[in-house]
Design a protein around this motif. Sequence first.
Motif, PDB file in Angstrom:
ATOM      1  N   LYS A  49       0.830  -1.207   0.000  1.00  0.00           N
ATOM      2  CA  LYS A  49       0.000   0.000   0.000  1.00  0.00           C
ATOM      3  C   LYS A  49       0.861   1.253   0.000  1.00  0.00           C
ATOM      4  O   LYS A  49       0.524   2.257  -0.640  1.00  0.00           O
ATOM      5  CB  LYS A  49      -0.939  -0.020   1.215  1.00  0.00           C
ATOM      6  CG  LYS A  49      -2.038  -1.070   1.132  1.00  0.00           C
ATOM      7  CD  LYS A  49      -2.975  -0.985   2.327  1.00  0.00           C
ATOM      8  CE  LYS A  49      -4.086  -2.029   2.216  1.00  0.00           C
ATOM      9  NZ  LYS A  49      -5.000  -1.981   3.398  1.00  0.00           N
ATOM     10  N   ASP A  50       1.982   1.213   0.705  1.00  0.00           N
ATOM     11  CA  ASP A  50       2.882   2.371   0.742  1.00  0.00           C
ATOM     12  C   ASP A  50       3.464   2.650  -0.641  1.00  0.00           C
ATOM     13  O   ASP A  50       3.538   3.808  -1.073  1.00  0.00           O
ATOM     14  CB  ASP A  50       4.009   2.113   1.740  1.00  0.00           C
ATOM     15  CG  ASP A  50       5.010   3.261   1.772  1.00  0.00           C
ATOM     16  OD1 ASP A  50       4.634   4.364   2.176  1.00  0.00           O
ATOM     17  OD2 ASP A  50       6.174   3.023   1.368  1.00  0.00           O
ATOM     18  N   THR A  51       3.858   1.584  -1.341  1.00  0.00           N
ATOM     19  CA  THR A  51       4.411   1.750  -2.688  1.00  0.00           C
ATOM     20  C   THR A  51       3.370   2.339  -3.626  1.00  0.00           C
ATOM     21  O   THR A  51       3.644   3.276  -4.384  1.00  0.00           O
ATOM     22  CB  THR A  51       4.900   0.396  -3.230  1.00  0.00           C
ATOM     23  OG1 THR A  51       5.983  -0.057  -2.416  1.00  0.00           O
ATOM     24  CG2 THR A  51       5.384   0.529  -4.669  1.00  0.00           C
ATOM     25  N   ILE A  52       2.152   1.813  -3.580  1.00  0.00           N
ATOM     26  CA  ILE A  52       1.080   2.306  -4.453  1.00  0.00           C
ATOM     27  C   ILE A  52       0.797   3.781  -4.172  1.00  0.00           C
ATOM     28  O   ILE A  52       0.593   4.580  -5.096  1.00  0.00           O
ATOM     29  CB  ILE A  52      -0.200   1.460  -4.264  1.00  0.00           C
ATOM     30  CG1 ILE A  52       0.059   0.017  -4.710  1.00  0.00           C
ATOM     31  CG2 ILE A  52      -1.364   2.065  -5.045  1.00  0.00           C
ATOM     32  CD1 ILE A  52      -1.049  -0.942  -4.319  1.00  0.00           C
ATOM     33  N   SER A  53       0.822   4.164  -2.900  1.00  0.00           N
ATOM     34  CA  SER A  53       0.483   5.544  -2.532  1.00  0.00           C
ATOM     35  C   SER A  53       1.504   6.552  -3.050  1.00  0.00           C
ATOM     36  O   SER A  53       1.205   7.743  -3.170  1.00  0.00           O
ATOM     37  CB  SER A  53       0.367   5.665  -1.007  1.00  0.00           C
ATOM     38  OG  SER A  53       1.638   5.526  -0.383  1.00  0.00           O
ATOM     39  N   ARG A  54       2.697   6.084  -3.369  1.00  0.00           N
ATOM     40  CA  ARG A  54       3.747   6.992  -3.855  1.00  0.00           C
ATOM     41  C   ARG A  54       3.590   7.326  -5.341  1.00  0.00           C
ATOM     42  O   ARG A  54       4.213   8.269  -5.831  1.00  0.00           O
ATOM     43  CB  ARG A  54       5.124   6.365  -3.606  1.00  0.00           C
ATOM     44  CG  ARG A  54       5.489   6.278  -2.133  1.00  0.00           C
ATOM     45  CD  ARG A  54       6.756   5.466  -1.919  1.00  0.00           C
ATOM     46  NE  ARG A  54       7.911   6.060  -2.602  1.00  0.00           N
ATOM     47  CZ  ARG A  54       9.108   5.500  -2.651  1.00  0.00           C
ATOM     48  NH1 ARG A  54       9.300   4.303  -2.084  1.00  0.00           N
ATOM     49  NH2 ARG A  54      10.111   6.097  -3.288  1.00  0.00           N
ATOM     50  N   ILE A  55       2.804   6.550  -6.055  1.00  0.00           N
ATOM     51  CA  ILE A  55       2.628   6.783  -7.493  1.00  0.00           C
ATOM     52  C   ILE A  55       1.480   7.765  -7.696  1.00  0.00           C
ATOM     53  O   ILE A  55       0.321   7.454  -7.419  1.00  0.00           O
ATOM     54  CB  ILE A  55       2.345   5.462  -8.232  1.00  0.00           C
ATOM     55  CG1 ILE A  55       3.455   4.446  -7.948  1.00  0.00           C
ATOM     56  CG2 ILE A  55       2.228   5.712  -9.740  1.00  0.00           C
ATOM     57  CD1 ILE A  55       3.157   3.055  -8.476  1.00  0.00           C
ATOM     58  N   LYS A  56       1.795   8.956  -8.162  1.00  0.00           N
ATOM     59  CA  LYS A  56       0.824  10.036  -8.255  1.00  0.00           C
ATOM     60  C   LYS A  56       0.492  10.377  -9.711  1.00  0.00           C
ATOM     61  O   LYS A  56       1.311  10.194 -10.620  1.00  0.00           O
ATOM     62  CB  LYS A  56       1.368  11.304  -7.573  1.00  0.00           C
ATOM     63  CG  LYS A  56       1.815  11.110  -6.136  1.00  0.00           C
ATOM     64  CD  LYS A  56       0.659  10.779  -5.221  1.00  0.00           C
ATOM     65  CE  LYS A  56       1.122  10.748  -3.755  1.00  0.00           C
ATOM     66  NZ  LYS A  56       0.034  10.390  -2.836  1.00  0.00           N
ATOM     67  N   ARG A  57      -0.703  10.891  -9.890  1.00  0.00           N
ATOM     68  CA  ARG A  57      -1.121  11.373 -11.211  1.00  0.00           C
ATOM     69  C   ARG A  57      -0.150  12.453 -11.694  1.00  0.00           C
ATOM     70  O   ARG A  57       0.296  13.297 -10.933  1.00  0.00           O
ATOM     71  CB  ARG A  57      -2.548  11.925 -11.132  1.00  0.00           C
ATOM     72  CG  ARG A  57      -3.163  12.267 -12.472  1.00  0.00           C
ATOM     73  CD  ARG A  57      -4.635  12.600 -12.304  1.00  0.00           C
ATOM     74  NE  ARG A  57      -5.274  12.874 -13.576  1.00  0.00           N
ATOM     75  CZ  ARG A  57      -5.352  14.068 -14.137  1.00  0.00           C
ATOM     76  NH1 ARG A  57      -4.832  15.128 -13.520  1.00  0.00           N
ATOM     77  NH2 ARG A  57      -5.953  14.237 -15.299  1.00  0.00           N
ATOM     78  N   ASN A  58       0.192  12.390 -12.975  1.00  0.00           N
ATOM     79  CA  ASN A  58       1.113  13.309 -13.661  1.00  0.00           C
ATOM     80  C   ASN A  58       2.581  13.020 -13.362  1.00  0.00           C
ATOM     81  O   ASN A  58       3.457  13.714 -13.901  1.00  0.00           O
ATOM     82  CB  ASN A  58       0.798  14.783 -13.343  1.00  0.00           C
ATOM     83  CG  ASN A  58      -0.506  15.237 -13.967  1.00  0.00           C
ATOM     84  OD1 ASN A  58      -0.861  14.797 -15.063  1.00  0.00           O
ATOM     85  ND2 ASN A  58      -1.233  16.096 -13.275  1.00  0.00           N
ATOM     86  N   ASP A  59       2.883  12.009 -12.537  1.00  0.00           N
ATOM     87  CA  ASP A  59       4.280  11.606 -12.382  1.00  0.00           C
ATOM     88  C   ASP A  59       4.810  11.067 -13.716  1.00  0.00           C
ATOM     89  O   ASP A  59       4.078  10.424 -14.469  1.00  0.00           O
ATOM     90  CB  ASP A  59       4.418  10.498 -11.326  1.00  0.00           C
ATOM     91  CG  ASP A  59       4.335  11.025  -9.904  1.00  0.00           C
ATOM     92  OD1 ASP A  59       4.273  12.254  -9.731  1.00  0.00           O
ATOM     93  OD2 ASP A  59       4.319  10.192  -8.970  1.00  0.00           O
ATOM     94  N   THR A  60       6.078  11.338 -13.990  1.00  0.00           N
ATOM     95  CA  THR A  60       6.710  10.803 -15.192  1.00  0.00           C
ATOM     96  C   THR A  60       6.953   9.303 -15.033  1.00  0.00           C
ATOM     97  O   THR A  60       7.399   8.850 -13.977  1.00  0.00           O
ATOM     98  CB  THR A  60       8.046  11.508 -15.450  1.00  0.00           C
ATOM     99  OG1 THR A  60       7.810  12.909 -15.635  1.00  0.00           O
ATOM    100  CG2 THR A  60       8.734  10.949 -16.690  1.00  0.00           C
ATOM    101  N   LEU A  61       6.655   8.549 -16.078  1.00  0.00           N
ATOM    102  CA  LEU A  61       6.912   7.108 -16.085  1.00  0.00           C
ATOM    103  C   LEU A  61       7.659   6.748 -17.358  1.00  0.00           C
ATOM    104  O   LEU A  61       7.297   7.186 -18.449  1.00  0.00           O
ATOM    105  CB  LEU A  61       5.602   6.319 -15.988  1.00  0.00           C
ATOM    106  CG  LEU A  61       5.734   4.796 -15.882  1.00  0.00           C
ATOM    107  CD1 LEU A  61       4.610   4.222 -15.002  1.00  0.00           C
ATOM    108  CD2 LEU A  61       5.706   4.117 -17.246  1.00  0.00           C
ATOM    109  N   MET A  62       8.708   5.950 -17.208  1.00  0.00           N
ATOM    110  CA  MET A  62       9.490   5.478 -18.354  1.00  0.00           C
ATOM    111  C   MET A  62       9.622   3.965 -18.279  1.00  0.00           C
ATOM    112  O   MET A  62       9.656   3.389 -17.193  1.00  0.00           O
ATOM    113  CB  MET A  62      10.881   6.111 -18.368  1.00  0.00           C
ATOM    114  CG  MET A  62      10.897   7.590 -18.632  1.00  0.00           C
ATOM    115  SD  MET A  62      12.587   8.257 -18.638  1.00  0.00           S
ATOM    116  CE  MET A  62      13.328   7.322 -19.982  1.00  0.00           C
TER     117      MET A  62
END
Length: 264
Positions: A49-62
């Motif tokens: 859950k902690d890992t998922i919570s760190r991924i935010k909308r508009n974050d860059t993903l490669m």
Amino acid sequence: MAKNFGRVIEVMVSNMLFSMDKYNLEGTIPFDNDLLPNESEIKLWNLSKDTISRIKRNDTLMINAGYRGDVGVILHGFVSKVVTKREGVDAVTSIHVLDSHDLSSRKVEDIAYAEGTLGSYILKQMAAILGLPIAQFDLNQDYRYEEGYTASGEVTDIIGKVAKDCGTSAYINKGKLYVRNLRRGADDIFALSIETGLIASPEPFDEEKFKGYRIKSQLQYRITTASVVDLTSKDFQGRVHVRSGTHTFSRTGDFTTEVEAILP
């Protein structure tokens, strides 16, 4: 036969790295030759859950993909949505990614260009308003608007229309803007055959303006919109130019690139 082992997928987002070596993951990465953002989907199993919570909308993903010793970028985009659902005993997190920011809000109102204005001038000004870096800019013809031109509405629509008047494609790929002919450019040439990853026989298609082939290969990061492919198969040998396709990957299932490619 080409070697299809040592699969490598590296998903980088929010200062975290998810490698296929350590995580069960899969995804689909579409690409094409228009200005509408493409939406990719990446699935990861049993994140905390902690890992998922760190991924935010508009974050860059490669995403880097390929095989050990031969890896390249297949996606550079921005997180649009993160959803986690239960599937039996597993929690599956789906990360949706757009290959550019939502550009629909980039609009202009009644910008008037003088008589005789060239399409290249309008395109470069609209590109500046759009705010994406220009990767390539090469027009088939620099159309002259003898009676002037008025730009109004969504900037992507204006770029698309003016590029069409110039006989040229305009599209977004890996967060950059391309204004160019799919059949012309300084692209690297990839030789595709059974030995280098071709899967099955290419399927021909015949449209009003285009003829070409639908091609399936082992996942190949070098192949994307406007890639030049020297194709060798049982039924066809020659050069084609990619206009759209999809990379698909998983740990044990599909690890492929499928494209539509047009003849010169």
